[in-house]
Design a protein around this motif. Structure first.
Motif, PDB file in Angstrom:
ATOM      1  N   LEU A 232       8.361  -6.638   2.233  1.00  0.00           N
ATOM      2  CA  LEU A 232       7.206  -6.891   3.094  1.00  0.00           C
ATOM      3  C   LEU A 232       5.924  -7.186   2.308  1.00  0.00           C
ATOM      4  CD1 LEU A 232       7.705  -4.132   5.815  1.00  0.00           C
ATOM      5  CD2 LEU A 232       8.285  -6.552   5.944  1.00  0.00           C
ATOM      6  N   MET A 233       5.987  -7.083   0.996  1.00  0.00           N
ATOM      7  CA  MET A 233       4.794  -7.280   0.171  1.00  0.00           C
ATOM      8  C   MET A 233       4.226  -8.694   0.291  1.00  0.00           C
ATOM      9  SD  MET A 233       3.947  -4.541  -1.613  1.00  0.00           S
ATOM     10  CE  MET A 233       3.211  -5.071  -3.117  1.00  0.00           C
ATOM     11  N   GLU A 234       5.063  -9.679   0.096  1.00  0.00           N
ATOM     12  CA  GLU A 234       4.574 -11.063   0.104  1.00  0.00           C
ATOM     13  C   GLU A 234       4.083 -11.505   1.476  1.00  0.00           C
ATOM     14  OE1 GLU A 234       6.534 -13.941  -2.641  1.00  0.00           O
ATOM     15  OE2 GLU A 234       8.016 -12.321  -2.789  1.00  0.00           O
ATOM     16  N   PRO A 235       4.845 -11.274   2.567  1.00  0.00           N
ATOM     17  CA  PRO A 235       4.310 -11.680   3.871  1.00  0.00           C
ATOM     18  C   PRO A 235       3.036 -10.926   4.252  1.00  0.00           C
ATOM     19  CG  PRO A 235       6.646 -11.129   4.056  1.00  0.00           C
ATOM     20  CD  PRO A 235       6.216 -10.794   2.678  1.00  0.00           C
ATOM     21  N   ALA A 236       2.955  -9.659   3.874  1.00  0.00           N
ATOM     22  CA  ALA A 236       1.754  -8.878   4.191  1.00  0.00           C
ATOM     23  C   ALA A 236       0.548  -9.430   3.430  1.00  0.00           C
ATOM     24  CB  ALA A 236       1.972  -7.408   3.851  1.00  0.00           C
ATOM     25  N   LEU A 237       0.736  -9.776   2.161  1.00  0.00           N
ATOM     26  CA  LEU A 237      -0.378 -10.313   1.384  1.00  0.00           C
ATOM     27  C   LEU A 237      -0.796 -11.691   1.902  1.00  0.00           C
ATOM     28  CD1 LEU A 237      -2.280  -9.747  -0.967  1.00  0.00           C
ATOM     29  CD2 LEU A 237      -0.769 -11.136  -2.370  1.00  0.00           C
ATOM     30  N   GLU A 238       0.163 -12.496   2.316  1.00  0.00           N
ATOM     31  CA  GLU A 238      -0.182 -13.814   2.877  1.00  0.00           C
ATOM     32  C   GLU A 238      -1.007 -13.665   4.153  1.00  0.00           C
ATOM     33  OE1 GLU A 238       3.432 -16.014   3.347  1.00  0.00           O
ATOM     34  OE2 GLU A 238       3.813 -16.084   1.197  1.00  0.00           O
ATOM     35  N   ALA A 239      -0.621 -12.727   5.012  1.00  0.00           N
ATOM     36  CA  ALA A 239      -1.363 -12.505   6.257  1.00  0.00           C
ATOM     37  C   ALA A 239      -2.771 -11.981   5.956  1.00  0.00           C
ATOM     38  CB  ALA A 239      -0.616 -11.532   7.156  1.00  0.00           C
ATOM     39  N   LEU A 240      -2.870 -11.031   5.028  1.00  0.00           N
ATOM     40  CA  LEU A 240      -4.183 -10.498   4.657  1.00  0.00           C
ATOM     41  C   LEU A 240      -5.059 -11.567   4.016  1.00  0.00           C
ATOM     42  CD1 LEU A 240      -3.205  -7.017   3.179  1.00  0.00           C
ATOM     43  CD2 LEU A 240      -4.330  -7.474   5.355  1.00  0.00           C
ATOM     44  N   SER A 241      -4.465 -12.357   3.142  1.00  0.00           N
ATOM     45  CA  SER A 241      -5.212 -13.407   2.455  1.00  0.00           C
ATOM     46  C   SER A 241      -5.782 -14.410   3.448  1.00  0.00           C
ATOM     47  CB  SER A 241      -4.310 -14.107   1.446  1.00  0.00           C
ATOM     48  OG  SER A 241      -4.973 -15.185   0.851  1.00  0.00           O
TER      49      SER A 241
ATOM     50  N   ALA B  76     -12.434 -14.934   7.277  1.00  0.00           N
ATOM     51  CA  ALA B  76     -13.589 -14.114   7.650  1.00  0.00           C
ATOM     52  C   ALA B  76     -14.573 -13.912   6.497  1.00  0.00           C
ATOM     53  CB  ALA B  76     -13.116 -12.754   8.149  1.00  0.00           C
ATOM     54  N   GLN B  77     -14.141 -14.145   5.257  1.00  0.00           N
ATOM     55  CA  GLN B  77     -14.943 -13.914   4.062  1.00  0.00           C
ATOM     56  C   GLN B  77     -15.444 -12.477   3.980  1.00  0.00           C
ATOM     57  OE1 GLN B  77     -15.451 -16.096   1.404  1.00  0.00           O
ATOM     58  NE2 GLN B  77     -13.822 -17.131   2.497  1.00  0.00           N
ATOM     59  N   SER B  78     -14.620 -11.567   4.464  1.00  0.00           N
ATOM     60  CA  SER B  78     -14.963 -10.157   4.440  1.00  0.00           C
ATOM     61  C   SER B  78     -13.678  -9.340   4.501  1.00  0.00           C
ATOM     62  CB  SER B  78     -15.845  -9.815   5.641  1.00  0.00           C
ATOM     63  OG  SER B  78     -16.046  -8.432   5.723  1.00  0.00           O
ATOM     64  N   VAL B  79     -13.737  -8.118   3.979  1.00  0.00           N
ATOM     65  CA  VAL B  79     -12.583  -7.232   4.062  1.00  0.00           C
ATOM     66  C   VAL B  79     -12.727  -6.249   5.217  1.00  0.00           C
ATOM     67  CG1 VAL B  79     -11.902  -7.404   1.649  1.00  0.00           C
ATOM     68  CG2 VAL B  79     -13.587  -5.705   2.315  1.00  0.00           C
ATOM     69  N   GLU B  80     -13.763  -6.417   6.001  1.00  0.00           N
ATOM     70  CA  GLU B  80     -13.979  -5.557   7.167  1.00  0.00           C
ATOM     71  C   GLU B  80     -13.256  -6.138   8.371  1.00  0.00           C
ATOM     72  OE1 GLU B  80     -15.544  -2.719   6.602  1.00  0.00           O
ATOM     73  OE2 GLU B  80     -15.878  -3.425   4.550  1.00  0.00           O
ATOM     74  N   ASP B  81     -12.828  -5.278   9.276  1.00  0.00           N
ATOM     75  CA  ASP B  81     -12.176  -5.669  10.542  1.00  0.00           C
ATOM     76  C   ASP B  81     -10.941  -6.544  10.324  1.00  0.00           C
ATOM     77  OD1 ASP B  81     -14.139  -4.279  11.940  1.00  0.00           O
ATOM     78  OD2 ASP B  81     -15.451  -6.029  11.980  1.00  0.00           O
ATOM     79  N   ILE B  82     -10.107  -6.162   9.386  1.00  0.00           N
ATOM     80  CA  ILE B  82      -8.855  -6.880   9.137  1.00  0.00           C
ATOM     81  C   ILE B  82      -7.759  -6.149   9.900  1.00  0.00           C
ATOM     82  CG2 ILE B  82      -7.195  -7.595   7.375  1.00  0.00           C
ATOM     83  CD1 ILE B  82      -9.878  -9.039   7.195  1.00  0.00           C
TER      84      ILE B  82
ATOM     85  N   TYR C 160       1.416   0.218   6.298  1.00  0.00           N
ATOM     86  CA  TYR C 160       1.148   0.978   5.077  1.00  0.00           C
ATOM     87  C   TYR C 160       1.130   0.067   3.851  1.00  0.00           C
ATOM     88  CZ  TYR C 160       1.806   4.898   8.152  1.00  0.00           C
ATOM     89  OH  TYR C 160       1.667   5.779   9.194  1.00  0.00           O
ATOM     90  N   THR C 161       1.979  -0.928   3.855  1.00  0.00           N
ATOM     91  CA  THR C 161       1.957  -1.907   2.767  1.00  0.00           C
ATOM     92  C   THR C 161       0.620  -2.641   2.765  1.00  0.00           C
ATOM     93  OG1 THR C 161       4.349  -2.208   2.992  1.00  0.00           O
ATOM     94  CG2 THR C 161       3.139  -3.915   1.809  1.00  0.00           C
ATOM     95  N   SER C 162       0.150  -3.028   3.933  1.00  0.00           N
ATOM     96  CA  SER C 162      -1.132  -3.728   4.036  1.00  0.00           C
ATOM     97  C   SER C 162      -2.287  -2.842   3.592  1.00  0.00           C
ATOM     98  CB  SER C 162      -1.361  -4.195   5.470  1.00  0.00           C
ATOM     99  OG  SER C 162      -0.383  -5.123   5.855  1.00  0.00           O
ATOM    100  N   MET C 163      -2.222  -1.558   3.900  1.00  0.00           N
ATOM    101  CA  MET C 163      -3.276  -0.641   3.482  1.00  0.00           C
ATOM    102  C   MET C 163      -3.329  -0.520   1.960  1.00  0.00           C
ATOM    103  SD  MET C 163      -2.950   2.188   6.547  1.00  0.00           S
ATOM    104  CE  MET C 163      -3.722   3.479   5.624  1.00  0.00           C
ATOM    105  N   MET C 164      -2.163  -0.469   1.316  1.00  0.00           N
ATOM    106  CA  MET C 164      -2.119  -0.411  -0.154  1.00  0.00           C
ATOM    107  C   MET C 164      -2.681  -1.702  -0.753  1.00  0.00           C
ATOM    108  SD  MET C 164       1.532   1.452  -1.004  1.00  0.00           S
ATOM    109  CE  MET C 164       1.820   0.243  -2.220  1.00  0.00           C
ATOM    110  N   LEU C 165      -2.303  -2.829  -0.173  1.00  0.00           N
ATOM    111  CA  LEU C 165      -2.794  -4.108  -0.679  1.00  0.00           C
ATOM    112  C   LEU C 165      -4.308  -4.236  -0.484  1.00  0.00           C
ATOM    113  CD1 LEU C 165       0.060  -6.461   0.574  1.00  0.00           C
ATOM    114  CD2 LEU C 165      -0.381  -5.746  -1.778  1.00  0.00           C
ATOM    115  N   MET C 166      -4.803  -3.763   0.661  1.00  0.00           N
ATOM    116  CA  MET C 166      -6.245  -3.830   0.917  1.00  0.00           C
ATOM    117  C   MET C 166      -7.031  -2.997  -0.083  1.00  0.00           C
ATOM    118  SD  MET C 166      -7.224  -5.926   3.193  1.00  0.00           S
ATOM    119  CE  MET C 166      -8.877  -5.336   3.408  1.00  0.00           C
TER     120      MET C 166
END
Length: 145
Positions: free
Chosen positions: A98-107, A113-119, A127-133
């Motif tokens: 799930l690492m790669e799809p999660a990072l693609e979605a976050l990216s 949005a040009q921000s890390v808020e409200d993602i 949990y994977t997304s939280m670690m990546l964030m």
């Protein structure tokens, strides 16, 4: 006194053409004067604003199952360009699918949005997304001015 009267004959068509060309010539000269003697006091309003980031590629590391994973965040002066994995090992990719799809979605969300808020995170990889964030925030802190 001599009575030699000179009569000039002008064709209206020629007068109109001459007036148009004279007006265009004057406009061209004014344009050249304004272009090359421009006021040096005018400034770019964006140049006066302080840069949000120092342009470059910034990385943050995390360890998964004893294997290091690096996330690279590419930023320009005022925006986030991309977020990718740097040298992701095949074993890590296989162990954590799930690492790669999660990072693609976050990216995609962060670059839009040009921000890390409200993602928002998907429920499958919360949990994977939280670690990546966390790693992305660390890399962005390195880039901030």
């Amino acid at each position: 006194m001599s009575a030699k009267t000179k009569i000039w004959v002008f064709h209206m068509k020629e007068l109109i053409y001459t007036a148009v060309f004279v007006a265009l010539g004057v406009l061209f000269l004014l344009l050249l004067i304004f272009m090359f003697s421009g006021d040096r006091r005018t400034r770019d309003p964006l140049a006066e604003l302080p840069a949000r980031y120092t342009a470059g590629i910034y990385t943050a590391s995390m360890t998964l199952g004893g294997n290091p994973v690096e996330i690279a965040v590419t930023v320009d002066r005022d925006y986030i360009s991309s977020i990718t994995f740097r040298q992701l090992d095949e074993t890590v990719a296989a162990m954590y699918p799930l690492m790669e799809p999660a990072l693609e979605a976050l990216s995609a969300q962060i670059c839009e949005a040009q921000s890390v808020e409200d993602i928002s995170y998907s429920e499958d990889s919360q949990y994977t997304s939280m670690m990546l964030m966390s790693a992305i925030r660390t890399a962005l802190q390195k880039a901030e001015n």
